[in-house]
Design an enzyme around this catalytic site. Structure first.
Site, PDB file in Angstrom:
ATOM      1  N   PHE A 127       0.860  -1.195   0.000  1.00  0.00           N
ATOM      2  CA  PHE A 127       0.000   0.000   0.000  1.00  0.00           C
ATOM      3  C   PHE A 127       0.887   1.233   0.000  1.00  0.00           C
ATOM      4  O   PHE A 127       1.747   1.391   0.872  1.00  0.00           O
ATOM      5  CB  PHE A 127      -0.938   0.033   1.215  1.00  0.00           C
ATOM      6  CG  PHE A 127      -1.892   1.200   1.142  1.00  0.00           C
ATOM      7  CD1 PHE A 127      -2.984   1.169   0.285  1.00  0.00           C
ATOM      8  CD2 PHE A 127      -1.665   2.356   1.882  1.00  0.00           C
ATOM      9  CE1 PHE A 127      -3.842   2.261   0.182  1.00  0.00           C
ATOM     10  CE2 PHE A 127      -2.522   3.451   1.785  1.00  0.00           C
ATOM     11  CZ  PHE A 127      -3.610   3.393   0.929  1.00  0.00           C
ATOM     12  N   ASP A 213       9.357   2.744   1.452  1.00  0.00           N
ATOM     13  CA  ASP A 213       8.185   3.455   1.944  1.00  0.00           C
ATOM     14  C   ASP A 213       8.052   3.135   3.435  1.00  0.00           C
ATOM     15  O   ASP A 213       7.561   2.074   3.820  1.00  0.00           O
ATOM     16  CB  ASP A 213       6.948   2.992   1.156  1.00  0.00           C
ATOM     17  CG  ASP A 213       5.655   3.608   1.689  1.00  0.00           C
ATOM     18  OD1 ASP A 213       5.690   4.224   2.779  1.00  0.00           O
ATOM     19  OD2 ASP A 213       4.616   3.452   1.025  1.00  0.00           O
ATOM     20  N   LYS A 242       2.948   9.692   8.634  1.00  0.00           N
ATOM     21  CA  LYS A 242       2.278   9.246   9.879  1.00  0.00           C
ATOM     22  C   LYS A 242       2.889   9.786  11.181  1.00  0.00           C
ATOM     23  O   LYS A 242       2.549  10.874  11.615  1.00  0.00           O
ATOM     24  CB  LYS A 242       2.199   7.727   9.878  1.00  0.00           C
ATOM     25  CG  LYS A 242       1.223   7.202   8.796  1.00  0.00           C
ATOM     26  CD  LYS A 242       0.887   5.759   9.034  1.00  0.00           C
ATOM     27  CE  LYS A 242      -0.003   5.173   7.953  1.00  0.00           C
ATOM     28  NZ  LYS A 242      -1.421   5.443   8.145  1.00  0.00           N
TER      29      LYS A 242
END
Ligand code: PLP
Length: 385
Positions: A127, A213, A242
């Site tokens: 993702f 990532d 995040k």
């Protein structure tokens, strides 16, 4: 009738206050937050130093634009490059934007090597975000469904399979391999210990960029500041978001060596990216992580939670597998467990369910008492399923 677009299906609760690992709803009920706003509020809700940093910076200066130097942005770039071994940084507002920047850099890298169809290898079940390029990079047809034509030139290979990447060594269009060190959204999928080392070697051999990532795994989530530091490697491009702002929107794309010289004036930008407010907040997040020994707490609480779950659920017929690295924890059951989301809420616990998997991303500041409560609540949910 709601005037919000129906792209989310929120649970029937709204929170009005947060404190550490706890949230309070509109009725004054307290919930243990074992999800941290999906891995974001790593230092806990309303951490006093973060609140102070936001308040004092907001009173001084919030935004000027990237048409002028931004002192806090330069300071944050220096700090985060020193901590990661990267050379420079671009700041956006989210994980997807950080990955967009990474993909654009990979394409420029291709162009600089006269590759006209620059192609990026990514993993199935990955993702990387919801923008057109990042959903095309994402290895999940559900995320892509309805959005054709996708951005082209992504090849999806099995995660944790070196041969699948090696098989593309003769493809002269490949410019980069883009991976999550641990696949978060698909349920905490942890590769074999030397997977990233092997991928690093293949990238070096073929002159490909390694893009990691770390939007979810970064900023301490796995017990090191960056998950790839467990492997003692450095990527060419590293993306973060995040936990970096503890809830204030920020994304970062860091680059090293040949990848660090490709974004030149006019090639990329963001109006809000890296403004004084978010950068001051992120600087404070990094300071608190260092000052308070947060990484040690992640390792200690991660080990405690993982061993407790393994012990308490060892005889459970419902559990297929327990996976964890630091405070990224998954309990995969043998059956679909979507109902547990609502049951957990009724038990004043916030978790995530992905298919058959319970995913926990508690704040990195969780203490032993809170971890104990989390174990007992989750084990009861599993047993009552
Ligand atoms: C690994 C990874 N990359 C990218 C993203 C997208 O981040 P954002 O939602 O901030 O755009 C996420 C979000 O869950 C993620 O887990």
């Amino acid at each position: 009738m709601s005037h919000l677009m129906p792209n989310y299906s929120p649970l029937d609760v709204a929170f009005v206050k947060g404190d550490g690992c706890y949230l309070t709803d509109t009725n004054g009920e307290q919930y243990l937050d074992a999800l941290s706003g999906v891995g974001v509020v790593s230092l806990g809700h309303c951490h006093k130093d973060i609140t102070k940093a936001i308040q004092s910076q907001a009173a001084e200066l919030v935004h000027t634009s990237n048409w002028y130097h931004i002192k806090n942005q330069e300071e944050l770039a220096k700090k985060i490059c020193t901590l990661s071994g990267m050379d420079n940084a671009f700041f956006g507002n989210s994980g997807a934007e950080a990955n967009e920047a990474a993909i654009k850099i990979a394409r420029l890298y291709g162009e600089s090597n006269n590759i006209t169809e620059p192609t990026i290898i990514t993993a199935k079940n990955s993702f990387h975000g919801r923008t057109m390029a990042t959903l095309s990079a994402t290895g999940n047809p559900k995320v892509q469904s309805g959005f054709a034509p996708l951005v082209s030139k992504f090849i999806h290979v099995d995660f944790n399979n070196i041969d699948e990447i090696n098989n593309h060594s003769k493809n002269t269009d490949i410019v980069a391999v883009m991976l999550e060190p641990i696949q978060g959204e698909s349920g905490v999928i942890i590769p074999q210990v030397d997977y990233l080392n092997e991928v690093r070697k293949i990238c070096d051999k073929n002159n490909w960029l390694l893009i990691l990532d770390e939007v979810q795994t970064g900023i301490g989530r796995t017990g090191k500041l960056f998950a790839h530091q467990h492997n003692n490697i450095t990527p060419d491009i590293l993306t973060l978001a995040k936990g970096l702002g503890n809830g204030v929107p920020i994304g970062a794309c860091l680059a090293k060596g040949k990848a660090s010289r490709l974004l030149v004036p006019g090639t990329h930008g963001s109006t809000f990216g890296g403004n004084p407010l978010v950068c001051k907040t992120a600087l404070t997040v990094l300071e608190v992580i260092e000052r308070d020994g947060i990484l040690d707490n992640v390792s200690e609480m991660g080990n405690f939670l993982s061993s407790q779950f393994k012990e308490k659920l060892r005889n459970s017929k419902k559990v297929h597998e327990i996976r964890s690295k630091g405070l990224m924890i998954a309990i995969e059951l043998k059956q679909d467990c979507a109902v547990l989301l609502q049951r957990a809420l009724e038990n004043k616990l916030l978790i995530n369910i992905t298919g058959k998997t319970i995913r926990l991303l508690p704040p990195l500041v969780i203490n032993k008492d809170e971890a104990g409560i989390l174990v007992s609540k989750v084990c009861s949910l599993v047993e009552e399923l």
